[in-house]
Design a protein around this motif. Structure first.
Motif, PDB file in Angstrom:
ATOM      1  N   GLU A 134     -11.030  13.040   5.933  1.00 20.68           N
ATOM      2  CA  GLU A 134     -10.296  13.774   6.959  1.00 20.68           C
ATOM      3  C   GLU A 134      -9.679  12.874   8.029  1.00 20.68           C
ATOM      4  OE1 GLU A 134      -9.728  16.878   6.480  1.00 20.68           O
ATOM      5  OE2 GLU A 134     -10.984  16.803   4.678  1.00 20.68           O
ATOM      6  N   LEU A 135      -9.913  11.580   7.949  1.00 19.99           N
ATOM      7  CA  LEU A 135      -9.371  10.665   8.962  1.00 19.99           C
ATOM      8  C   LEU A 135      -7.932  10.280   8.647  1.00 19.99           C
ATOM      9  CD1 LEU A 135     -12.398   8.239   9.422  1.00 19.99           C
ATOM     10  CD2 LEU A 135     -11.788  10.225  10.818  1.00 19.99           C
ATOM     11  N   PRO A 136      -7.134   9.972   9.674  1.00 22.43           N
ATOM     12  CA  PRO A 136      -5.777   9.477   9.421  1.00 22.43           C
ATOM     13  C   PRO A 136      -5.835   8.137   8.685  1.00 22.43           C
ATOM     14  CG  PRO A 136      -6.045  10.153  11.708  1.00 22.43           C
ATOM     15  CD  PRO A 136      -7.410  10.123  11.116  1.00 22.43           C
ATOM     16  N   ALA A 137      -5.036   8.005   7.651  1.00 21.30           N
ATOM     17  CA  ALA A 137      -5.075   6.787   6.843  1.00 21.30           C
ATOM     18  C   ALA A 137      -4.714   5.554   7.657  1.00 21.30           C
ATOM     19  CB  ALA A 137      -4.137   6.920   5.657  1.00 21.30           C
ATOM     20  N   GLY A 138      -3.790   5.706   8.617  1.00 19.80           N
ATOM     21  CA  GLY A 138      -3.337   4.556   9.385  1.00 19.80           C
ATOM     22  C   GLY A 138      -4.385   3.968  10.297  1.00 19.80           C
ATOM     23  N   GLY A 139      -5.465   4.702  10.601  1.00 20.08           N
ATOM     24  CA  GLY A 139      -6.492   4.200  11.503  1.00 20.08           C
ATOM     25  C   GLY A 139      -7.623   3.469  10.814  1.00 20.08           C
ATOM     26  N   LEU A 148       0.814  -1.217   0.000  1.00 16.76           N
ATOM     27  CA  LEU A 148       0.000   0.000   0.000  1.00 16.76           C
ATOM     28  C   LEU A 148       0.847   1.267   0.000  1.00 16.76           C
ATOM     29  CD1 LEU A 148      -2.933  -0.925   2.422  1.00 16.76           C
ATOM     30  CD2 LEU A 148      -2.684  -1.369  -0.031  1.00 16.76           C
ATOM     31  N   GLY A 149       1.792   1.410   0.929  1.00 16.04           N
ATOM     32  CA  GLY A 149       2.677   2.575   0.921  1.00 16.04           C
ATOM     33  C   GLY A 149       2.003   3.877   1.302  1.00 16.04           C
ATOM     34  N   LEU A 150       0.983   3.822   2.154  1.00 13.67           N
ATOM     35  CA  LEU A 150       0.304   5.037   2.588  1.00 13.67           C
ATOM     36  C   LEU A 150       1.109   5.737   3.686  1.00 13.67           C
ATOM     37  CD1 LEU A 150      -3.398   3.800   2.806  1.00 13.67           C
ATOM     38  CD2 LEU A 150      -2.300   5.019   0.921  1.00 13.67           C
ATOM     39  N   LEU A 191     -11.872   9.694  -4.433  1.00 13.89           N
ATOM     40  CA  LEU A 191     -12.366   8.993  -3.247  1.00 13.89           C
ATOM     41  C   LEU A 191     -13.855   8.700  -3.364  1.00 13.89           C
ATOM     42  CD1 LEU A 191     -10.454  10.957  -0.469  1.00 13.89           C
ATOM     43  CD2 LEU A 191     -10.228   8.500  -0.954  1.00 13.89           C
ATOM     44  N   ASP A 192     -14.604   9.670  -3.858  1.00 14.71           N
ATOM     45  CA  ASP A 192     -16.047   9.486  -4.020  1.00 14.71           C
ATOM     46  C   ASP A 192     -16.338   8.354  -4.993  1.00 14.71           C
ATOM     47  OD1 ASP A 192     -18.806  10.443  -3.482  1.00 14.71           O
ATOM     48  OD2 ASP A 192     -18.777  10.896  -5.625  1.00 14.71           O
ATOM     49  N   ARG A 193     -15.538   8.259  -6.027  1.00 16.45           N
ATOM     50  CA  ARG A 193     -15.727   7.202  -7.022  1.00 16.45           C
ATOM     51  C   ARG A 193     -15.595   5.819  -6.401  1.00 16.45           C
ATOM     52  NH1 ARG A 193     -12.399   6.860 -12.785  1.00 16.45           N
ATOM     53  NH2 ARG A 193     -13.727   5.249 -13.753  1.00 16.45           N
ATOM     54  N   LEU A 194     -14.785   5.723  -5.365  1.00 18.39           N
ATOM     55  CA  LEU A 194     -14.543   4.440  -4.698  1.00 18.39           C
ATOM     56  C   LEU A 194     -15.318   4.308  -3.390  1.00 18.39           C
ATOM     57  CD1 LEU A 194     -10.708   4.124  -5.301  1.00 18.39           C
ATOM     58  CD2 LEU A 194     -12.540   2.993  -6.543  1.00 18.39           C
ATOM     59  N   GLY A 195     -16.237   5.240  -3.151  1.00 23.63           N
ATOM     60  CA  GLY A 195     -17.060   5.156  -1.952  1.00 23.63           C
ATOM     61  C   GLY A 195     -16.314   5.414  -0.665  1.00 23.63           C
ATOM     62  N   ALA A 196     -15.249   6.221  -0.726  1.00 18.83           N
ATOM     63  CA  ALA A 196     -14.430   6.467   0.465  1.00 18.83           C
ATOM     64  C   ALA A 196     -14.337   7.943   0.813  1.00 18.83           C
ATOM     65  CB  ALA A 196     -13.022   5.903   0.246  1.00 18.83           C
ATOM     66  N   PRO A 235      -9.547   0.445   8.566  1.00 18.50           N
ATOM     67  CA  PRO A 235      -9.417  -0.999   8.334  1.00 18.50           C
ATOM     68  C   PRO A 235      -8.683  -1.254   7.020  1.00 18.50           C
ATOM     69  CG  PRO A 235     -11.669  -0.414   8.941  1.00 18.50           C
ATOM     70  CD  PRO A 235     -10.956   0.876   8.691  1.00 18.50           C
ATOM     71  N   TYR A 236      -8.071  -2.411   6.938  1.00 15.70           N
ATOM     72  CA  TYR A 236      -7.244  -2.735   5.769  1.00 15.70           C
ATOM     73  C   TYR A 236      -7.981  -2.591   4.438  1.00 15.70           C
ATOM     74  CZ  TYR A 236      -4.051  -5.342   2.760  1.00 15.70           C
ATOM     75  OH  TYR A 236      -3.207  -5.722   1.741  1.00 15.70           O
ATOM     76  N   PRO A 237      -9.208  -3.115   4.301  1.00 14.17           N
ATOM     77  CA  PRO A 237      -9.895  -2.966   3.004  1.00 14.17           C
ATOM     78  C   PRO A 237     -10.094  -1.504   2.598  1.00 14.17           C
ATOM     79  CG  PRO A 237     -10.978  -4.641   4.328  1.00 14.17           C
ATOM     80  CD  PRO A 237      -9.997  -3.959   5.219  1.00 14.17           C
ATOM     81  N   LEU A 238     -10.353  -0.624   3.573  1.00 12.71           N
ATOM     82  CA  LEU A 238     -10.508   0.791   3.243  1.00 12.71           C
ATOM     83  C   LEU A 238      -9.174   1.419   2.852  1.00 12.71           C
ATOM     84  CD1 LEU A 238     -13.074   2.059   5.914  1.00 12.71           C
ATOM     85  CD2 LEU A 238     -13.383   1.928   3.432  1.00 12.71           C
ATOM     86  N   ARG A 239      -8.107   1.004   3.501  1.00 18.94           N
ATOM     87  CA  ARG A 239      -6.787   1.519   3.123  1.00 18.94           C
ATOM     88  C   ARG A 239      -6.442   1.110   1.692  1.00 18.94           C
ATOM     89  NH1 ARG A 239      -2.687  -0.547   6.977  1.00 18.94           N
ATOM     90  NH2 ARG A 239      -4.287  -1.822   7.961  1.00 18.94           N
TER      91      ARG A 239
END
Length: 277
Positions: free
Chosen positions: A146-151, A87-89, A136-141, A153-157
């Motif tokens: 505004e949330l930290p990426a590290g917090g 992933l590399g986020l 992000l909207d295209r992928l439903g995210a 769940p894996y599928p959302l990351r």
């Protein structure tokens, strides 16, 4: 003319031949899958396509033009984007900020404008943020922007990583094991996303989950021990004897069984021993 092509690519790591004269081409609007048993060379092929690995022989072509020594940082200007298994986020950055990193090729202001907070830099940031929110909207995210990426769940990351690749508006999207770590339902959703994306971008998909490969790919290249053993549509590949032999570990044309239904397992044993060697 193919959108992207590997032609007679050979890769060696010391005395090990990871790829041997491998060729494939991706056409515009096509989802091209690369499959094979463990150790077949799929990851090495992906790394060649991304510029992480330089082939000992063979060529990499984009729109018919040889790329020479392709490097990962060349991908955006070539109209290519990638996702990786890792992933590399940036985990402490927000989801939106992570995706904005992928939109950098659309930035119009330079380092000094951003450093001193000049008005044109602020306008540029707003434009990049709008692009990123659309991805992000295209992928439903979008609601996680505004949330930290590290917090997350894996599928959302994984969706965030995909949005970061899509925001660059690539002509060719390189996906490395996108279904890994996903549930069956999440893989179905991923399949729908990939099918929808193929309307805008070609996809080179390296994957070991056969269900998703067979459902979304137009063409499939099968590797085994670094060589291409089959190429064709999902229907053609599914019943290819060489593919069945590679995955089942036995010669499907010669395997015989006795009256009790027992079949020889020597080829399967040999493959297991080779993979663990």
């Amino acid at each position: 003319m193919s959108l992207f092509e590997l032609r007679d690519v050979t890769v060696r790591f010391g005395g090990i031949v990871a790829l041997s004269e491998v060729s494939l081409s991706v056409e515009p609007g096509q989802v091209h899958g690369v499959i094979g048993p463990n150790g077949a060379g799929k990851t090495t092929l992906f790394n060649v396509a991304c510029g992480f690995v330089q082939p000992a022989h063979g060529t990499v072509l984009r729109n018919g033009r040889e790329l020479g020594r392709l490097r990962p940082h060349h991908l955006p200007r070539l109209g290519m984007a990638r996702t990786l298994q890792g992933l590399g986020l940036f985990e402490r950055m927000s989801v939106l900020e992570n995706v904005m990193v992928g939109a950098d090729r659309f930035a119009r202001t330079g380092f000094w404008s951003a450093l001193f907070g000049l008005p044109r830099s602020a306008r540029d940031d707003r434009a990049l943020a709008e692009r990123s929110m659309a991805a992000l909207d295209r992928l439903g995210a979008a609601k996680y922007a505004e949330l930290p990426a590290g917090g997350l769940p894996y599928p959302l990351r994984k969706r965030v990583a995909l949005a970061r690749a899509l925001v660059a508006e690539p002509e060719l999207l390189l996906l490395d094991e996108p279904a890994s770590g996903l549930s069956a339902h999440e893989m179905d959703e991923l399949g729908e996303v990939i099918t929808e994306l193929s309307g805008d971008t070609a996809v080179l998909l390296v994957e070991h989950h056969m269900d998703i490969v067979m459902s979304v790919c137009d063409m499939i290249t099968v590797l085994d021990f670094g060589k291409v053993i089959a190429h064709g549509t999902p229907d053609e590949v599914r019943d290819d004897p060489a593919v069945l032999a590679a995955y089942l570990g036995e010669d499907t044309e010669e395997a015989t069984s006795d009256a009790d239904g027992d079949a020889t397992d020597e080829p399967a044993t040999a493959r297991r021993e080779a993979e663990h060697a």
